[in-house]
Every structure is written in structure tokens, then in C-alpha cells.
Design a protein around this motif. Structure first.
Motif, PDB file in Angstrom:
ATOM      1  N   LYS A 373      -1.262  -1.601   7.179  1.00  0.00           N
ATOM      2  CA  LYS A 373      -1.246  -0.810   5.976  1.00  0.00           C
ATOM      3  C   LYS A 373       0.218  -0.987   5.536  1.00  0.00           C
ATOM      4  O   LYS A 373       1.342  -1.070   6.108  1.00  0.00           O
ATOM      5  CB  LYS A 373      -1.395   0.592   6.759  1.00  0.00           C
ATOM      6  N   ILE A 378      -2.263   1.857   2.321  1.00  0.00           N
ATOM      7  CA  ILE A 378      -3.376   0.874   1.636  1.00  0.00           C
ATOM      8  C   ILE A 378      -3.227  -0.415   2.695  1.00  0.00           C
ATOM      9  O   ILE A 378      -2.245  -1.027   2.679  1.00  0.00           O
ATOM     10  CB  ILE A 378      -3.390   0.562   0.339  1.00  0.00           C
ATOM     11  N   SER A 388      -7.748  -3.492  -2.726  1.00  0.00           N
ATOM     12  CA  SER A 388      -8.100  -2.602  -3.731  1.00  0.00           C
ATOM     13  C   SER A 388      -9.469  -3.044  -4.470  1.00  0.00           C
ATOM     14  O   SER A 388      -9.226  -4.172  -4.895  1.00  0.00           O
ATOM     15  CB  SER A 388      -6.897  -2.621  -4.808  1.00  0.00           C
ATOM     16  N   LYS A 412     -10.410   5.430   0.738  1.00  0.00           N
ATOM     17  CA  LYS A 412      -9.050   5.872   0.787  1.00  0.00           C
ATOM     18  C   LYS A 412      -8.474   6.244   2.150  1.00  0.00           C
ATOM     19  O   LYS A 412      -7.249   6.234   2.507  1.00  0.00           O
ATOM     20  CB  LYS A 412      -8.694   6.661  -0.527  1.00  0.00           C
ATOM     21  N   GLU A 417      -8.248   1.242  -1.198  1.00  0.00           N
ATOM     22  CA  GLU A 417      -8.471   1.720  -2.280  1.00  0.00           C
ATOM     23  C   GLU A 417      -9.531   1.177  -2.969  1.00  0.00           C
ATOM     24  O   GLU A 417      -9.662   0.191  -3.134  1.00  0.00           O
ATOM     25  CB  GLU A 417      -7.078   1.031  -3.192  1.00  0.00           C
TER      26      GLU A 417
END
Length: 564
Positions: A373, A378, A388, A412, A417
């Protein structure tokens, strides 16, 4: 190549905007309005069945069962099939054919026809009609929507009650397309019709329980066929299909008893429909297919099993079921089977297998796959690229948009994401076909057994490299072991060997997650018992109950009795 299942856009349930009434609907509305806002329409028990399969505007005068614009009633009520496949339990019943048999090598199917069937004009029905219908589809491939002649070698009619279909290769799933979804037409009237996909057939003559009484763009009216081959049936004397442009107008008449049978998405159905007449207003929304979250496995990180597992365990399916789908569409089985319809195919090892929301497990899986992370919470991959992605959905498909919003929040929460990407249908479907997407919510294509959904979803033949069009395997699952199991099922008529193949496919779905099951898609079905009894329900699932399913709608009409 074996035939591909035909796609049906089963989500066209919430996409209506205008509130326009047909002439018949206006008359019924005025009648009901005279008695006040909640007054029920009192109709005589005259054997007339009023049906609205789904609102689609004015009708065109086309009754060819092979036309893309074939009217309601053409398939089943007028033109029939050789066998009836009950997709609610997988059973097969004789229809125009009283029996069928596969050869030992599964390369020949022999049908024995009934000898008591006549066309509605009184002409005898024979094997010549069946052979003619199949040869017609060979001559005009545009009408052969199920690709029968990709597998059929030739057709023979050695006598008037026997049809022999020889196949190029063993392919037992062809039986459903051939005998359950092929509409038999008469040789004596269709010999000069030309391409059946372009033929209007404004004066249809079939073997079915009904024939055309009259047609206008606002109303299709069918009447009982007195030459029908089932003694004493139908009890329904007439079927009327009024045209509607919106769910809203049809729902209003349904709630007041002006319609007997519909296939509508009805919000808050207990309040808006059932409560208006608890004694007679009924509904049943059996599971129809599986709504999937497709992951593009041709792209990283979705080609990583641990990532697919992490995404699956992060999804709150109960919230999707109860909030996005209004409590109508329950959480699906991890096997991808449509339950309870495919219950007989469910492997005992998975009898109690259910999805579990487990964000801690998702985190463990992501970290074990090498993701870390960032400061924003994220995950990033080893190159520092943030995880993402977009989740594609069709603009205006409100239940699915809500489902995607729930999944975006779920992902999330575990460090992925995901953005909800609402696009026009053509762009959405093109992205699925061409592989130009990350994630997408979409439907599946079931059939009378579990094989058909698996074939459509998982067979490499239905996929393609990114940039080339895939017909239905949108997640791009390319796996020789999966293909071998599908071949094993398709090349034998031995139920034990077929079940062994299905067991293997269930194991792949549960353990390898080629696509992520979310919830079941519902079969929309509302009915009123004031004028007719004998409707299918969860305790008597003798056919798919939706009036837009064919030939199931015919089976329902044949089972209805005028209420006393």
C-alpha cells in the motif's frame, strides 16, 4: 464448430421513460379510473387472457418465428418445437416428437413424431415438414441463429413419422437448439416463402394451440386452434397482447386487474402490486442467470489468481442483493450454477459452499501476491503502479450502477481504487467483446442444463486475444483443462460422464475464479388469479413463468384453467 448460445439482453427492465398508452390501455384506464384510484377492474371470466410480456411500443405485422421482429405468440403459441426443455429443472418432455434417441456414438439423433398432429388449416403434420424446416435453415444461414448447420451433416425423413439427423461430430448439447429452439413450419405453405428471417408471414399457420385472429399495431389477438393435437386444450379461448411503451402504464393496469400476466420489473412490488389485491395479485421471481463481475484476465493484475480471490472476498454481495437489487436477486453460488434449477448438477462438495465477505483475507492475499500500500492506502505493484481501474456499466441500468458503486467502495476498503464507468450500451458491449476494459458487470447465458452457461462463459472458442472480438467469453479465460471438460460433456450422451465434466467445471469456478459470480438475475413474472388458475409457482415450476420466454409461455397457457 459447435453453435454458440445466443445473447439475450435480459437487463431491459428499467429503461423506460415515456408514459404512453395504447388505445386498449386508455380504455381500460378510463374504466378503472371511474371507480377511484384503487378500484379493481371487474372482468368477466370469459376465457380471454390479457398478456404484456414487456413494453416495446407498437407491433409490426410479422409472425415468422425466424424474424428478429417476430411478434409475441409466434414462437410457441403458433409455431412449436419437437421437444420442450423445462429450464427450471432441466427436464425434457415430448412435444411434436413423441420420442428421440441418440446413437451410441452420439452422432445421430432419431426423432419419432406424433401421428395425430395437424396444422391449423387442417393439413397433416409429417416428417417432411421437419426436414423442410431444417433444410430451409441450411439454405438461409441468416435464419439459423443457433448455428445448427455448423454441426448437422444431413437430415433424412425415411417415413412420415421419422426424422434422422446426422451430425458431423458428436455434440449432444445440440439437442436443445435443434429440438427445443427450432420452430417447425409447414412445407406446403413455406415452400415459396424465401428467407424466413425476412418473410413477414402475416397469416401464420402453425401446429400450436392458438392461431391469429386479428392484428393491429396496438393489439395482437390470438384465438384457440380447434385443430390442436392435445385433446381438451387449451382452455384459454383467446390471448390478447396490447402494446405498451412503458413499464409505468402496464404496471398501473396490472395492479388494477386489467392484465393477467406480465414480465415487468416492478419496484417495491409488495406495496405497489400485491397490496392492491392480496387475494389475486401474485408474483414469483425465480433465478434466471448469474450476474458476473468480469475481470479481464488477459491483463495484469487480473491474471493473478490471488488478486481475483482478493477482489471476490472483498465484495459485499448481501448489500448488492438487498440494496442494489431491491431484495429480488439473491447471492449466487460460487460454482456459477443457477440454483435451484441446476440443483441436480451441484457437486456434493459444494452443497454448502457460500461466498464470505472477508476483507482481512483480501489483504492477506494482496500482500502475499507482492502488492504494497502507498501513503494513500491504495496498493501499488512492484513497479510502483497504482492499482486503479474502471468498472464498466451501462448508463441508466440503475440497479447495476448501484451494484458497481457498492463494489467500488468495497474495493477501496481493501486498497484497490475502482471507479464506476457508466457508458452507453454500444460502447459497453464493444469493450467487452474487444477486451478493452478492466472490470465490468454483465450477464451470463444459461440453458436447460449447467453446460450451456459454462460453455458460453468459459470455452476458449468463445474468446479471442485483446483487440479481437470475443462472442461471450469476455474475461478471456483460455484454459485447455476447461475446454477438455466442456468437450467431455458435449461428446457423450452418458449422464454420468456429463456429470463428471460438470463436477470439474464447478471446481474450476470455485478454486480458480475465472469470473466472479455476484447475484442471480431474476425472471420477472407477475400474474393475477382472478380469471385463471394453474399458474406456475415455486411449488409447481413446470415452465419458466415469464411471458417473454418461448416456448415456455405456450406451456403456461396450456396449463391455465378458467377460474370458477
Amino acid at each position: 464448430m459447435s453453435p454458440n448460445p445466443t445473447f439475450s439482453l435480459s437487463k431491459a427492465k428499467k429503461r423506460t421513460t415515456t408514459v404512453l398508452f395504447s388505445l386498449l390501455a386508455i380504455c381500460l384506464f378510463i374504466l378503472s379510473a371511474c371507480g377511484g384510484g384503487s378500484q379493481q377492474i371487474q372482468r368477466p371470466k370469459d376465457g380471454i387472457l390479457n398478456v404484456v410480456p414487456s413494453p416495446k411500443g407498437d407491433f409490426t405485422n410479422v409472425f415468422s418465428p425466424y424474424s428478429s421482429t417476430a411478434n409475441y405468440g409466434s414462437q410457441g403459441m403458433i409455431y412449436e418445437t419437437l421437444l420442450f426443455f423445462n429450464r427450471m429443472d432441466g427436464s425434457v418432455k415430448p412435444w411434436l416428437a413423441e420420442s428421440y434417441k441418440f446413437s451410441s456414438d452420439a452422432k445421430t439423433i432419431t426423432f419419432t413424431l406424433r401421428n395425430d398432429v395437424k396444422w391449423s388449416d387442417g393439413v397433416e403434420f409429417t416428417s417432411d415438414d421437419v426436414a423442410f424446416t431444417l433444410e430451409m435453415l441450411k439454405k438461409y444461414p441468416s435464419a439459423d441463429g443457433n448455428g445448427l448447420w455448423q454441426t448437422i451433416k444431413d437430415v433424412q425423413a425415411p417415413d412420415k413419422s421419422t426424422v434422422v439427423v446426422n451430425l458431423k461430430t458428436a455434440y449432444t448439447p445440440l439437442l436443445w437448439y435443434l429440438a427445443g429452439q427450432t420452430w417447425i413450419v409447414s412445407k406446403h405453405l413455406w415452400a415459396n416463402a424465401g428467407d424466413p428471417s425476412k418473410y413477414a408471414d402475416t397469416k401464420p399457420v402453425g401446429t400450436g394451440p392458438f392461431k391469429l385472429k386479428s392484428f393491429t399495431p396496438q393489439l395482437i389477438d390470438l384465438e384457440k386452434n380447434t385443430n390442436y393435437w392435445q385433446p381438451g386444450k387449451p382452455e384459454v379461448k383467446e390471448i390478447r397482447y396490447p402494446s405498451f411503451n412503458s413499464n409505468t402504464s402496464a404496471e398501473l393496469l396490472l395492479s388494477r386487474g386489467g392484465i393477467d400476466w406480465t414480465g415487468l420489473f416492478t419496484p417495491d412490488i409488495e406495496k405497489t402490486f400485491v397490496a392492491k389485491d392480496k387475494a389475486h395479485n401474485k408474483y414469483w421471481f425465480p433465478n434466471r442467470n448469474v450476474v458476473m463481475l468480469y475481470l479481464n484476465t488477459a491483463k495484469a493484475p487480473f491474471n493473478d489468481l490471488k488478486v481475483r480471490q482478493a477482489i471476490s472476498s472483498a465484495i459485499d454481495r448481501e448489500q448488492i442483493y438487498k440494496v442494489a437489487e431491491s431484495g429480488y436477486e439473491p447471492v449466487a453460488s460460487p460454482t456459477g450454477l443457477v440454483l435451484p434449477a441446476n440443483q441436480s448438477n451441484l457437486h456434493p462438495d459444494y452443497a454448502n459452499t457460500q461466498f464470505k465477505l472477508d476483507t482481512a483475507q483480501s489483504a492477506t492475499l494482496m500482500e502475499s501476491a507482492g502488492y504494497k500500500k502507498g501513503s494513500d492506502g491504495i496498493y501499488v505493484d512492484k513497479s510502483g503502479k497504482k492499482l486503479s481501474f474502471n468498472i464498466n456499466v451501462v448508463t441508466g441500468w440503475t440497479d447495476w450502477v448501484s451494484a458497481c458503486q457498492i463494489m467500488a467502495a468495497n474495493l477501496k476498503a481493501i486498497g484497490i481504487e475502482a471507479k464506476v464507468n457508466s457508458v452507453a450500451f454500444n460502447s459497453y458491449f464493444s469493450a467487452l467483446q474487444m477486451g478493452s476494459y478492466d472490470m465490468a458487470i454483465s450477464w451470463t447465458n444459461p440453458g436447460p442444463t449447467a453446460y450451456y452457461l459454462y460453455y458460453s462463459l468459459l470455452n476458449s472458442k468463445n474468446s479471442a486475444p485483446v483487440g479481437q472480438s470475443a462472442s461471450s467469453n469476455f474475461e478471456r479465460w483460455m484454459d485447455p483443462a476447461t475446454d477438455q471438460l466442456l468437450t467431455q460433456y458435449a461428446t457423450t450422451a452418458d449422464p454420468q460422464k456429463q456429470q463428471e465434466a460438470l463436477n470439474g467445471l464447478q471446481k474450476i469456478m470455485v478454486e480458480q475464479i475465472p469470473s466472479i459470480p455476484l447475484v442471480y438475475g431474476a425472471t420477472w413474472y407477475e400474474y393475477n388469479t382472478s380469471n385463471f388458475s394453474g399458474w406456475p409457482d415455486k411449488d409447481n415450476a413446470y415452465a419458466s413463468p415469464a411471458p417473454f420466454d418461448f416456448p415456455d409461455a405456450e406451456i403456461v397457457a396450456l396449463n391455465l384453467k378458467i377460474a370458477s
